[in-house]
Design a protein around this motif. Structure first.
Motif, PDB file in Angstrom:
ATOM      1  N   TYR A   2     -57.188 -13.896  -1.586  1.00 22.61           N
ATOM      2  CA  TYR A   2     -57.221 -14.123  -3.033  1.00 22.61           C
ATOM      3  C   TYR A   2     -58.641 -14.040  -3.580  1.00 22.61           C
ATOM      4  O   TYR A   2     -58.892 -13.419  -4.614  1.00 22.61           O
ATOM      5  CB  TYR A   2     -56.603 -15.488  -3.343  1.00 22.61           C
ATOM      6  N   VAL A   5     -60.126 -10.390  -3.536  1.00 22.81           N
ATOM      7  CA  VAL A   5     -59.418  -9.553  -4.506  1.00 22.81           C
ATOM      8  C   VAL A   5     -59.833  -9.940  -5.921  1.00 22.81           C
ATOM      9  O   VAL A   5     -60.017  -9.081  -6.786  1.00 22.81           O
ATOM     10  CB  VAL A   5     -57.891  -9.684  -4.326  1.00 22.81           C
ATOM     11  N   LEU A  13     -57.377 -12.820 -12.343  1.00 22.98           N
ATOM     12  CA  LEU A  13     -56.307 -12.516 -11.400  1.00 22.98           C
ATOM     13  C   LEU A  13     -55.172 -13.511 -11.568  1.00 22.98           C
ATOM     14  O   LEU A  13     -55.387 -14.730 -11.600  1.00 22.98           O
ATOM     15  CB  LEU A  13     -56.850 -12.577  -9.970  1.00 22.98           C
ATOM     16  N   ILE A  16     -50.749 -11.838  -6.637  1.00 25.09           N
ATOM     17  CA  ILE A  16     -50.791 -10.757  -5.651  1.00 25.09           C
ATOM     18  C   ILE A  16     -49.403 -10.650  -5.035  1.00 25.09           C
ATOM     19  O   ILE A  16     -48.901 -11.612  -4.444  1.00 25.09           O
ATOM     20  CB  ILE A  16     -51.836 -11.034  -4.551  1.00 25.09           C
ATOM     21  N   ILE A  30     -51.413  -5.997  -7.797  1.00 28.90           N
ATOM     22  CA  ILE A  30     -52.335  -7.016  -8.274  1.00 28.90           C
ATOM     23  C   ILE A  30     -52.101  -7.201  -9.769  1.00 28.90           C
ATOM     24  O   ILE A  30     -52.390  -6.305 -10.563  1.00 28.90           O
ATOM     25  CB  ILE A  30     -53.806  -6.619  -8.013  1.00 28.90           C
TER      26      ILE A  30
END
Length: 284
Positions: A2, A5, A13, A16, A30
């Motif tokens: 996490y 990414v 974000l 995922i 994503i």
């Protein structure tokens, strides 16, 4: 995962989500605040050659201004992972109308050429296998030396083919040249089975996972027919733009031989009979 990414994307974000991927990568959707991305990762190729080649292929097709491909955002390595961050394409099942668009757009891609030689500036991959693209002025020579011979040799190394039952290079070239003749280099996708295109929700066709090079346009069409899944409207639209080769039917099998050899080397002997049938039909 996490944390790193999160640092890849320029916005918040949210989620995922693992997706079903191919044989060479793990694939994730994503979900971010303003858009979605597709992330591909691989632990088998930490040097990143596989994804670098894919990124080059996508960008080359994009620059042709003929058919859509996902936008490449980032390609790189993190610890022992290679990764490729792409635009996420929301897709839907194809219909006759979208197949027609795909066929037309592929024909435009194949009409794109700025070269008088066959090959590409860099080598790449077919699946997980290396694929050489050394330039050649003669397509029959390229197809023999850069495609068939390397796969035959690998099949022998893998004990999947008896080296004494491979036709000589002289025979292979003679038959190839007789069937192919003079052809013009076209920019090819290079691995166009029915899992390597998408139809966007808005009906726009996209190509994905290319193994590009400049070659004979009938190569891509041969691959579309190997495992099926393409509507007749696809071929009708294509041949409205690009005329078929006079030996189209024979060349379909000749070019499918390469992909069958690749599958033989990747997945084992279940592909031997199909490949051997083509060898016997055209080269013995």
């Amino acid at each position: 995962m996490y944390t790193w990414v999160k640092n890849l994307i320029p916005e918040t974000l949210i989620h995922i989500k693992p997706l079903s991927g191919g044989d060479t990568a793990k694939v994730f959707k994503i979900e971010a605040k303003n858009k979605s991305y597709l992330l591909k990762t691989n632990q088998l190729y930490p040097t990143n050659d596989l994804f670098s080649s894919e990124a080059i292929g996508l960008e080359t097709i994009r620059k042709s201004n003929t058919i859509n491909v996902p936008k490449v955002f980032k390609v790189g390595t993190k610890d022992n992972l290679s990764y490729l961050l792409l635009e996420y394409i929301p897709s839907k099942p194809p219909n006759a109308k979208s197949f027609k668009k795909l066929g037309h757009k592929l024909a435009l891609l194949h009409k794109h050429t700025s070269f008088t030689k066959f090959g590409f500036d860099s080598n790449n991959f077919i699946g997980s296998l290396p694929q050489r693209n050394c330039w050649s002025k003669d397509w029959s020579t390229f197809y023999l030396t850069q495609r068939l011979i390397p796969q035959f040799k690998l099949a022998v190394e893998n004990k999947l083919w008896d080296k004494h039952k491979i036709p000589s290079e002289t025979i292979l070239y003679k038959q190839l040249n007789a069937l192919i003749g003079d052809v013009t280099p076209s920019l090819l996708h290079g691995d166009l089975w029915n899992g390597n295109y998408l139809i966007h929700h808005n009906g726009t066709p996209y190509l994905i996972d290319p193994s590009i090079h400049y070659g004979h346009n009938e190569v891509d069409l041969a691959m579309t027919k190997l495992f099926g899944g393409f509507d007749n409207s696809f071929y009708e639209a294509y041949y409205e733009v690009v005329a078929p080769h006079e030996n189209k039917n024979a060349l379909t099998e000749i070019y499918q031989l390469y992909y069958l050899l690749v599958h033989l080397n990747l997945f084992g002997k279940s592909y031997f009979d199909s490949a051997n049938t083509i060898v016997k039909r055209y080269f013995n």
